[in-house]
Design an enzyme around this catalytic site. Structure first.
Site, PDB file in Angstrom:
ATOM      1  NE  ARG A 127      -2.435   0.933   3.790  1.00 33.36           N
ATOM      2  CZ  ARG A 127      -3.344   0.749   4.743  1.00 33.36           C
ATOM      3  NH1 ARG A 127      -4.631   0.793   4.451  1.00 33.36           N
ATOM      4  NH2 ARG A 127      -2.967   0.486   5.972  1.00 33.36           N
ATOM      5  NE  ARG A 161      -1.244   3.532   7.813  1.00 33.45           N
ATOM      6  CZ  ARG A 161      -2.428   3.022   8.110  1.00 33.45           C
ATOM      7  NH1 ARG A 161      -3.466   3.244   7.299  1.00 33.45           N
ATOM      8  NH2 ARG A 161      -2.604   2.323   9.192  1.00 33.45           N
TER       9      ARG A 161
HETATM   10  P1  ADP Z   1      -8.117  -0.386   4.876  1.00 37.90           P
HETATM   11  O1  ADP Z   1      -8.601   1.042   4.781  1.00 37.90           O
HETATM   12  O2  ADP Z   1      -9.237  -1.350   5.154  1.00 37.90           O
HETATM   13  O3  ADP Z   1      -6.966  -0.574   5.817  1.00 37.90           O
HETATM   14  P2  ADP Z   1      -7.249   0.096   2.120  1.00 37.90           P
HETATM   15  O4  ADP Z   1      -8.520   0.550   1.475  1.00 37.90           O
HETATM   16  O5  ADP Z   1      -6.223   1.141   2.396  1.00 37.90           O
HETATM   17  O6  ADP Z   1      -7.553  -0.791   3.430  1.00 37.90           O
HETATM   18  O7  ADP Z   1      -6.627  -1.034   1.166  1.00 37.90           O
HETATM   19  C1  ADP Z   1      -5.356  -1.628   1.459  1.00 37.90           C
HETATM   20  C2  ADP Z   1      -4.562  -1.789   0.167  1.00 37.90           C
HETATM   21  O8  ADP Z   1      -5.185  -2.763  -0.667  1.00 37.90           O
HETATM   22  C3  ADP Z   1      -4.459  -0.504  -0.670  1.00 37.90           C
HETATM   23  O9  ADP Z   1      -3.156  -0.443  -1.243  1.00 37.90           O
HETATM   24  C4  ADP Z   1      -5.529  -0.693  -1.756  1.00 37.90           C
HETATM   25  O10 ADP Z   1      -5.138  -0.045  -2.976  1.00 37.90           O
HETATM   26  C5  ADP Z   1      -5.580  -2.202  -1.913  1.00 37.90           C
HETATM   27  N1  ADP Z   1      -6.948  -2.700  -2.150  1.00 37.90           N
HETATM   28  C6  ADP Z   1      -8.096  -2.253  -1.600  1.00 37.90           C
HETATM   29  N2  ADP Z   1      -9.161  -2.978  -2.025  1.00 37.90           N
HETATM   30  C7  ADP Z   1      -8.640  -3.930  -2.868  1.00 37.90           C
HETATM   31  C8  ADP Z   1      -9.221  -4.991  -3.639  1.00 37.90           C
HETATM   32  N3  ADP Z   1     -10.540  -5.232  -3.604  1.00 37.90           N
HETATM   33  N4  ADP Z   1      -8.396  -5.750  -4.388  1.00 37.90           N
HETATM   34  C9  ADP Z   1      -7.049  -5.516  -4.396  1.00 37.90           C
HETATM   35  N5  ADP Z   1      -6.438  -4.546  -3.702  1.00 37.90           N
HETATM   36  C10 ADP Z   1      -7.225  -3.746  -2.935  1.00 37.90           C
HETATM   37  P1  AMP Z   2      -6.044   2.751  10.371  1.00 39.03           P
HETATM   38  O1  AMP Z   2      -5.649   3.949   9.550  1.00 39.03           O
HETATM   39  O2  AMP Z   2      -7.533   2.589  10.483  1.00 39.03           O
HETATM   40  O3  AMP Z   2      -5.334   1.491   9.925  1.00 39.03           O
HETATM   41  O4  AMP Z   2      -5.541   3.066  11.866  1.00 39.03           O
HETATM   42  C1  AMP Z   2      -4.163   3.238  12.141  1.00 39.03           C
HETATM   43  C2  AMP Z   2      -3.941   3.155  13.649  1.00 39.03           C
HETATM   44  O5  AMP Z   2      -4.626   4.231  14.305  1.00 39.03           O
HETATM   45  C3  AMP Z   2      -4.441   1.884  14.334  1.00 39.03           C
HETATM   46  O6  AMP Z   2      -3.522   0.814  14.244  1.00 39.03           O
HETATM   47  C4  AMP Z   2      -4.652   2.385  15.774  1.00 39.03           C
HETATM   48  O7  AMP Z   2      -3.421   2.480  16.463  1.00 39.03           O
HETATM   49  C5  AMP Z   2      -5.164   3.802  15.557  1.00 39.03           C
HETATM   50  N1  AMP Z   2      -6.646   3.857  15.460  1.00 39.03           N
HETATM   51  C6  AMP Z   2      -7.387   4.237  14.378  1.00 39.03           C
HETATM   52  N2  AMP Z   2      -8.691   4.193  14.652  1.00 39.03           N
HETATM   53  C7  AMP Z   2      -8.793   3.774  15.941  1.00 39.03           C
HETATM   54  C8  AMP Z   2      -9.888   3.496  16.811  1.00 39.03           C
HETATM   55  N3  AMP Z   2     -11.175   3.646  16.400  1.00 39.03           N
HETATM   56  N4  AMP Z   2      -9.618   3.071  18.068  1.00 39.03           N
HETATM   57  C9  AMP Z   2      -8.353   2.933  18.510  1.00 39.03           C
HETATM   58  N5  AMP Z   2      -7.272   3.145  17.737  1.00 39.03           N
HETATM   59  C10 AMP Z   2      -7.480   3.567  16.468  1.00 39.03           C
END
Ligand code: ADP
Ligand code: AMP
Length: 217
Positions: A127, A161
């Protein structure tokens, strides 16, 4: 319409929230994005959250409930929102319910996105996002049309990230299974849950979500 996208890290919540918000005039509310902004700004919340986020743990309920409560009060949320990454614990879910009731709002549905763990590793480790507009990309599954240039805004500054590595993902997945997955039962019992196959390609997942939202509208 107010909805929750529920699923483990890498399930595709942020990707789908950005697609749906454009089409439906809803606002994406990502607590992860809000916390990263607080860390970057060096605010009091950011200073408290930084180490926990780096280790893949969960930030305290008190902090995230506070930031969501303030954000929902902003005028752009009046026409509806998509919660992405909140709630993540049962106390957060209970607080959300109270919060919405006190503001005369309610949840239309909770969409659980199901994705296998090995696929999550592949998604998270590939990602990256545009540093200017936040558009999401992936080394294999979504590359920019022109290499090095964001499709959405034309910027050429991409970032990854620090917590998107296999080791931290293990802690984030543990937190998901321990603290967040009980919400599946919680919302199922409230007759508010719809589960979808998040393993499909991006447009397939969007189709499943659109069908649910059309049904609820
Ligand atoms: P989340 O917000 O649930 O942590 P993301 O939307 O950021 O996940 O998606 C994680 C990674 O996977 C990103 O790099 C995105 O481009 C990719 N991704 C998201 N949905 C799909 C899918 N359906 N198939 C393949 N790759 C995906
Ligand atoms: P995310 O972007 O959703 O993957 O969140 C990144 C990080 O932020 C997580 O691993 C947690 O450390 C923190 N975080 C985000 N949302 C929450 C939540 N609702 N409660 C607690 N921690 C959170």
């Amino acid at each position: 319409m107010n909805i929750i996208l529920l699923g483990p890290p890498g399930a595709g919540k942020g990707t789908q929230a950005r697609i749906i918000e454009k089409g439906r005039g809803l606002v994406q509310l990502s607590t992860g994005d809000m916390l990263r902004a607080a860390v970057a700004a060096g605010s009091e919340v950011g200073l408290k959250a930084k180490a926990v986020m780096e280790s893949g743990g969960l930030v305290s309920d008190e902090i995230v409930i506070g930031i969501i409560s303030d954000r929902i009060d902003e005028p752009d949320c009046a026409s509806g929102f998509i919660l992405d990454g909140f709630p993540r614990t049962l106390p957060q879910a209970a607080a959300l319910e109270d919060l919405l009731a006190s503001k005369g709002k309610s949840l239309n549905c909770v969409i659980e996105m199901r994705v296998d763990d090995d696929k999550l590793v592949e998604r998270i480790t590939g990602r990256y996002t545009c540093g200017a507009c936040g558009e999401g990309y992936h080394d294999k599954f979504r590359v920019p049309k022109v290499e090095g240039v964001c499709d959405n805004c034309g910027a050429n500054d991409f970032k990854r990230r620090a917590d998107d590595n296999e080791e931290t993902l293990r802690s984030r997945l543990l937190a998901y299974y321990k603290e967040t997955s009980p919400l599946i039962g919680y919302y199922f019992a409230k007759d508010n849950l719809v589960s979808i196959d998040g393993m499909a390609d991006m447009s397939g997942v969007t189709g499943s979500i659109e069908a649910i939202l059309n049904d609820k509208a």
